[in-house]
Scaffold this motif. Structure first.
Motif, PDB file in Angstrom:
ATOM      1  N   GLY A  69       0.810  -1.205   0.000  1.00 40.96           N
ATOM      2  CA  GLY A  69       0.000   0.000   0.000  1.00 40.96           C
ATOM      3  C   GLY A  69       0.842   1.253   0.000  1.00 40.96           C
ATOM      4  N   THR A  70       0.231   2.376  -0.370  1.00 40.47           N
ATOM      5  CA  THR A  70       0.964   3.635  -0.408  1.00 40.47           C
ATOM      6  C   THR A  70       1.317   4.085   1.007  1.00 40.47           C
ATOM      7  N   PRO A  71       2.427   4.810   1.165  1.00 46.31           N
ATOM      8  CA  PRO A  71       2.752   5.353   2.492  1.00 46.31           C
ATOM      9  C   PRO A  71       1.647   6.252   3.032  1.00 46.31           C
ATOM     10  N   GLU A  72       1.013   7.036   2.139  1.00 45.00           N
ATOM     11  CA  GLU A  72      -0.033   7.962   2.585  1.00 45.00           C
ATOM     12  C   GLU A  72      -1.223   7.212   3.182  1.00 45.00           C
ATOM     13  N   LEU A  73      -1.620   6.122   2.538  1.00 42.00           N
ATOM     14  CA  LEU A  73      -2.758   5.374   3.063  1.00 42.00           C
ATOM     15  C   LEU A  73      -2.393   4.653   4.353  1.00 42.00           C
ATOM     16  N   ARG A  74      -1.227   4.060   4.395  1.00 46.01           N
ATOM     17  CA  ARG A  74      -0.839   3.385   5.639  1.00 46.01           C
ATOM     18  C   ARG A  74      -0.739   4.376   6.793  1.00 46.01           C
ATOM     19  N   ASP A  75      -0.272   5.586   6.510  1.00 38.33           N
ATOM     20  CA  ASP A  75      -0.238   6.615   7.558  1.00 38.33           C
ATOM     21  C   ASP A  75      -1.647   6.990   8.006  1.00 38.33           C
ATOM     22  N   ALA A  76      -2.591   7.058   7.059  1.00 39.57           N
ATOM     23  CA  ALA A  76      -3.978   7.375   7.412  1.00 39.57           C
ATOM     24  C   ALA A  76      -4.593   6.260   8.258  1.00 39.57           C
ATOM     25  N   ILE A  77      -4.250   5.006   7.939  1.00 43.77           N
ATOM     26  CA  ILE A  77      -4.734   3.873   8.726  1.00 43.77           C
ATOM     27  C   ILE A  77      -4.145   3.923  10.133  1.00 43.77           C
ATOM     28  N   ILE A  78      -2.861   4.198  10.222  1.00 44.32           N
ATOM     29  CA  ILE A  78      -2.205   4.322  11.527  1.00 44.32           C
ATOM     30  C   ILE A  78      -2.880   5.412  12.359  1.00 44.32           C
TER      31      ILE A  78
END
Length: 384
Positions: A69-78
Motif C-alpha cells: 500500500g501507499t505510504p499515505e494510506l498506511r499513515d492514514a490507517i495508523i
C-alpha cells in the motif's frame, strides 16, 4: 479435461452470492424482488471521497503502488487506529489489500499448516471455514445461542483449544448476527489467545456500525497475538472499490505481504487515494457515518419489531446490518423458508444453514426504509 483439485471441488459456493444472483435473475425478468441478501450499503460514498478519486485520476495516480500500500494510506490507517482505538502502529505493521476478504486470506495463508485448527464462533460468515479448508486447516466451531444474543461463552472457547489450535476468529459486530460482544468477552478471548499462544484474527469491518453497546478492539489486550482485519466497504460504503487493510505484528504483516505479492500485488491505486480522504475524520466523514448509523438503526427497529410481531423470533442485533430470524412458522427447513420468501413473497434472504444457524435465515437491512417496510408487509401477507 485434466483434473480439478479435490479441495476446490469440495468447496461450497457462497449461499449469499447464490441467492443474490437468483434475486437478480428474477428482477431482470420483471419481478419486483426486495433483495435482503448482500451485505452492501445502499448509500453512495461521501462526496469528498468521490472527489478524491477524481483527483487521483487527474494527478495520474493510475500505476502500481507498493504491494503493502501507499505510504499515505498506511499513515492514514495508523492515524485511524491511534484516534479511534488508542493503538499505535508503524508502517511495516500495516498492509493494504483488495478488500478485507483478501486480508483474511493472506493471514490464514501466512500462519496455517495442514491439519492446524481454527476456532470459529457460530453462526459465522461463510468465508471463514472456506478459506481455512483451502489452506488444509480444520474448523472447530464454538456455539452461541440466540437466547444469549449469539454471544459465545469464553469458558467454552478455552475447552475447545488443543495442541493443534492455531487461530481464534473473532467477529464483532458480527456478520451474520449483528451481535456486539461485551468488553469482558473480548478480554477473555484475548486471555485465551495469550495463555495458549494462539493467533486472534479480529474481523472489524463493521466497527462503525454499532447501535447498542460499544466496539472493543482485542489488540488492546493481546497486541502481539492479534491481526485486525478492516476495510472501507461497510463504514464508508466503498464496497466495489475493493480496499481493505490489516494491522498486526510486523513479522506476520511481512509474511502476508509476501503472499499478496505472489497473488494480486498492490490494491487499486485510485481507491487507495480516495480511502485516504475517507479515513481522515473530517466533518463530512463524521456526518456521513452518523447519518448511516441513524438510518440503519431505524431500519433495524422496523424489521425486527415487524418480524417478532409475526412470531418470527429475531434477537435484536446491536450492530452491523443483519438479523438472524427463526423462520419455522414459514417452513421447517431454512432453505425451504428462504425459497418460499423468494418465490411467494418476492423477498430474497439467505438461508442459515451455511452460517451454522439451521432453522433461521439472514436478512440484510442495507436497503431503504421503504423497502424494509414493504418486505414486512409482504411477509405478513405470506403468513396470512
Amino acid at each position: 479435461m485434466p483434473g480439478i483439485a479435490s479441495r476446490i471441488l469440495k468447496l461450497k459456493e457462497s449461499s449469499t452470492l447464490a441467492f443474490t444472483a437468483r434475486a437478480r435473475e428474477l428482477k431482470a425478468s420483471g419481478v419486483d424482488v426486495i433483495a435482503m441478501t448482500a451485505g452492501e450499503p445502499d448509500f453512495q460514498p461521501p462526496k469528498h471521497v468521490l472527489a478524491a478519486a477524481r483527483e487521483a485520476i487527474d494527478l495520474g495516480m493510475t500505476k502500481y503502488t507498493a504491494t503493502e500500500g501507499t505510504p499515505e494510506l498506511r499513515d492514514a490507517i495508523i492515524a485511524k487506529f491511534r484516534r479511534e482505538n488508542a493503538l499505535g502502529f508503524d508502517r511495516d505493521e500495516v498492509s493494504v489489500s483488495t478488500g478485507g476478504k483478501q486480508v483474511l486470506y493472506n493471514g490464514f495463508a501466512a500462519v496455517l499448516e495442514p491439519g492446524d485448527e481454527v476456532i470459529i464462533p457460530e453462526p459465522f460468515w461463510v468465508t471463514y471455514p472456506a478459506q481455512v479448508e483451502m489452506m488444509g486447516g480444520r474448523c472447530v466451531y464454538l456455539p452461541a445461542s440466540a437466547e444469549n444474543g449469539f454471544v459465545p461463552d469464553p469458558d467454552q472457547l478455552e475447552s475447545l483449544v488443543t495442541s493443534r489450535t492455531k487461530v481464534i476468529v473473532l467477529n464483532s459486530p458480527s456478520n451474520p448476527t449483528g451481535a456486539v460482544y461485551p468488553r469482558e468477552v473480548i478480554r477473555r478471548f484475548a486471555e485465551v489467545a495469550l495463555k495458549h499462544d494462539i493467533w486472534l484474527f479480529s474481523d472489524e469491518l463493521y466497527e462503525h456500525l454499532v447501535y447498542d453497546g460499544e466496539f472493543t478492539n482485542p489488540a488492546s489486550f493481546a497486541p502481539d497475538h492479534t491481526l485486525m482485519i478492516h476495510g472501507a466497504s461497510k463504514g464508508y460504503a466503498l464496497t466495489g472499490w475493493r480496499l481493505g487493510w490489516g494491522a498486526g505484528p510486523r513479522e506476520l504483516i511481512s509474511q502476508m505481504n509476501k503472499v499478496q505479492g505472489q497473488v494480486t500485488s498492490s490494491a487499486n491505486a485510485i481507491a487507495q487515494h480516495a480511502t485516504v480522504a475517507a479515513l481522515r475524520m473530517t466533518d463530512e466523514t463524521a456526518a456521513f457515518q452518523a447519518m448511516t448509523r441513524a438510518a440503519y438503526r431505524e431500519r433495524r427497529d422496523t424489521l425486527v419489531n415487524g418480524l417478532n410481531g409475526m412470531g418470527l423470533h429475531t434477537p435484536m442485533p446491536q450492530g452491523a446490518f443483519y438479523t438472524m430470524t427463526d423462520t419455522s412458522p414459514i417452513a421447517a427447513d431454512d432453505l425451504d423458508a428462504a425459497m418460499r420468501l423468494l418465490n411467494e413473497a418476492n423477498v430474497a434472504v439467505v438461508p442459515g444453514g451455511d452460517f451454522h444457524a439451521p432453522g433461521r435465515v439472514r436478512f440484510s437491512y442495507a436497503t431503504s426504509l421503504e423497502r424494509v417496510q414493504e418486505a414486512v408487509e409482504r411477509i405478513r401477507r405470506l403468513l396470512g
